[in-house]
Design an enzyme around this catalytic site. Structure first.
Site, PDB file in Angstrom:
ATOM      1  N   CYS A   1      36.532  36.599  30.881  1.00 19.73           N
ATOM      2  CA  CYS A   1      37.013  37.472  31.606  1.00 19.73           C
ATOM      3  C   CYS A   1      35.955  38.659  31.752  1.00 19.73           C
ATOM      4  O   CYS A   1      35.540  39.343  30.796  1.00 19.73           O
ATOM      5  CB  CYS A   1      38.036  37.866  31.062  1.00 19.73           C
ATOM      6  N   ASN A   2      35.442  39.088  32.907  1.00 20.09           N
ATOM      7  CA  ASN A   2      34.543  40.151  33.148  1.00 20.09           C
ATOM      8  C   ASN A   2      35.172  41.427  32.591  1.00 20.09           C
ATOM      9  O   ASN A   2      34.602  42.295  32.099  1.00 20.09           O
ATOM     10  CB  ASN A   2      34.003  40.162  34.567  1.00 20.09           C
TER      11      ASN A   2
ATOM     12  N   ASP B   1      41.381  34.415  28.720  1.00 19.96           N
ATOM     13  CA  ASP B   1      41.171  35.206  29.782  1.00 19.96           C
ATOM     14  C   ASP B   1      42.782  36.022  29.936  1.00 19.96           C
ATOM     15  O   ASP B   1      43.549  35.737  29.114  1.00 19.96           O
ATOM     16  CB  ASP B   1      40.861  34.415  31.286  1.00 19.96           C
ATOM     17  N   SER B   2      42.728  36.872  31.020  1.00 17.12           N
ATOM     18  CA  SER B   2      44.071  37.419  31.138  1.00 17.12           C
ATOM     19  C   SER B   2      45.050  36.410  31.847  1.00 17.12           C
ATOM     20  O   SER B   2      46.289  36.227  31.675  1.00 17.12           O
ATOM     21  CB  SER B   2      43.862  38.721  32.251  1.00 17.12           C
TER      22      SER B   2
ATOM     23  N   GLU C   1      45.396  32.532  41.154  1.00 19.55           N
ATOM     24  CA  GLU C   1      46.727  32.330  40.335  1.00 19.55           C
ATOM     25  C   GLU C   1      47.706  31.475  41.286  1.00 19.55           C
ATOM     26  O   GLU C   1      48.128  30.374  40.858  1.00 19.55           O
ATOM     27  CB  GLU C   1      47.494  33.586  39.797  1.00 19.55           C
TER      28      GLU C   1
ATOM     29  N   TYR D   1      44.325  42.428  34.492  1.00 24.41           N
ATOM     30  CA  TYR D   1      43.868  43.507  33.698  1.00 24.41           C
ATOM     31  C   TYR D   1      43.153  44.498  34.418  1.00 24.41           C
ATOM     32  O   TYR D   1      42.775  45.698  34.175  1.00 24.41           O
ATOM     33  CB  TYR D   1      42.766  42.699  32.632  1.00 24.41           C
ATOM     34  N   GLY D   2      42.760  44.036  35.667  1.00 23.36           N
ATOM     35  CA  GLY D   2      41.744  44.690  36.611  1.00 23.36           C
ATOM     36  C   GLY D   2      42.033  46.236  36.950  1.00 23.36           C
ATOM     37  O   GLY D   2      40.990  47.137  37.550  1.00 23.36           O
TER      38      GLY D   2
ATOM     39  N   CYS E   1      34.310  37.985  38.631  1.00 23.04           N
ATOM     40  CA  CYS E   1      35.787  38.086  37.918  1.00 23.04           C
ATOM     41  C   CYS E   1      36.043  36.211  38.001  1.00 23.04           C
ATOM     42  O   CYS E   1      35.561  35.508  39.055  1.00 23.04           O
ATOM     43  CB  CYS E   1      36.654  38.422  38.960  1.00 23.04           C
TER      44      CYS E   1
ATOM     45  N   HIS F   1      38.390  34.588  38.041  1.00 24.35           N
ATOM     46  CA  HIS F   1      39.300  34.069  39.063  1.00 24.35           C
ATOM     47  C   HIS F   1      38.568  33.461  40.172  1.00 24.35           C
ATOM     48  O   HIS F   1      38.990  32.529  40.805  1.00 24.35           O
ATOM     49  CB  HIS F   1      40.357  34.768  39.168  1.00 24.35           C
TER      50      HIS F   1
HETATM   51  N1  DGL Z   1      39.638  37.054  35.281  1.00 30.02           N
HETATM   52  C1  DGL Z   1      39.185  38.433  35.141  1.00 30.02           C
HETATM   53  C2  DGL Z   1      37.848  38.639  35.115  1.00 30.02           C
HETATM   54  O1  DGL Z   1      37.070  38.224  35.086  1.00 30.02           O
HETATM   55  C3  DGL Z   1      40.046  39.459  35.443  1.00 30.02           C
HETATM   56  C4  DGL Z   1      41.306  39.174  36.424  1.00 30.02           C
HETATM   57  C5  DGL Z   1      42.310  40.354  35.975  1.00 30.02           C
HETATM   58  O2  DGL Z   1      42.301  41.199  36.776  1.00 30.02           O
HETATM   59  O3  DGL Z   1      43.460  40.243  35.109  1.00 30.02           O
HETATM   60  O4  DGL Z   1      37.419  39.768  35.391  1.00 30.02           O
END
Ligand code: DGL
Length: 258
Positions: free
Chosen positions: A73-74, A9-10, A151, A41-42, A184, A186
């Site tokens: 990670c989506n 994941d990120s 986080e 990442y989003g 997501c 998270h």
């Molecule tokens: N956990 C990540 C997801 O499922 C994204 C978090 C991020 O934006 O880095 O999309």
């Protein structure tokens, strides 16, 4: 079969998938890799993100000697799954928003999708909605601020209630909405805080059990865990080490990309 299952994941979001994997595959060795140097990442640009995800996953797969990669990670999966499968020799299990189960579960046919800005707008996501929830009203809500809250929570700080309430607010504009997709990884880490902040009861649906089920099919006989799983990070530090330790991982080692 030798080698761990690598969860990527990120940041710490993939740990919500680790929990589901441990339940379904309690004896399997797991390793964890995250690109926390580039979190979140989003909100990143697609072309850059594909290159980055390929570079990080390639390095992490090579370093960990894993038998399979779970992209927990989506945001990464809805963009780069095909590219990852083309590039890597190990099987790749992806994570996409649980639109299908949510549409099946909702009584009112009004569902919410809570995810990163990238995920809510991706063609992959729109195709999922078209394929499995065409009969539903789907409210897509970008909630990037919740990534940081998750986080923070794993770093031992209480999540900020005002931030959570503000992120959820667009959902409640639909009075018939009864089911929310946590799109997501998270977000399931914040499930209690989300439920507390919600003005009424709704069903929260995520993909982690489905991912664990799929992973179990893909890796028929994985090596048994003999201790804490290895972990890799692009920016290892003490806070991340504590979060990973709570999920049974050893201190993160620096992941170098060549
Ligand atoms: N956990 C990540 C997801 O499922 C994204 C978090 C991020 O934006 O880095 O999309």
């Amino acid at each position: 079969m030798a080698g761990p299952i690598l969860v990527f994941d990120s940041g710490v979001g993939g740990l919500s998938v680790v929990a589901a994997l441990r339940e379904r595959l309690p004896r399997a060795a797991l390793a964890y890799a995250c690109d926390n140097a580039m979190l979140p990442y989003g909100r990143r640009e697609d072309a850059w993100l594909v290159r980055r995800i390929l570079a990080v996953c390639e390095a992490a797969v090579r370093t960990s000697g894993c038998v399979a990669l779970v992209v927990a990670c989506n945001t990464a999966s809805t963009l780069a799954l095909d590219a990852l499968r083309e590039r890597l020799r190990v099987p790749v299990v992806g994570t996409v928003p649980a639109i299908k189960p949510a549409a099946a579960l909702s009584r009112s046919g009004h569902i919410g999708l809570l995810a990163t800005s990238a995920t809510v707008a991706r063609p992959y996501t729109l195709r999922l909605i078209e394929a499995f929830a065409a009969h539903c009203t789907v409210r897509r809500v970008a909630a990037d601020s919740l990534v940081r809250e998750a986080e923070r929570q794993l770093a031992g700080e209480p999540p900020d209630v005002a931030v959570i309430e503000a992120a959820l607010a667009p959902l409640w504009k639909d009075p018939a909405l009864d089911t929310v997709v946590l799109g997501c990884t998270h977000f399931p880490l914040l499930r209690d805080a989300l439920a507390t902040a919600a003005p009424r009861e709704v069903a929260w649906v995520d993909s982690s059990d489905a991912i664990a089920r799929r992973t179990a099919q893909v890796v028929a006989g994985v090596a048994t865990s003999t201790g804490p799983g290895a972990s890799l990070a692009t920016a290892p530090d003490a806070v991340l080490a504590r979060a990973l330790a709570r999920f049974g991982f050893a201190r993160p080692q620096p992941l170098s990309l060549d």
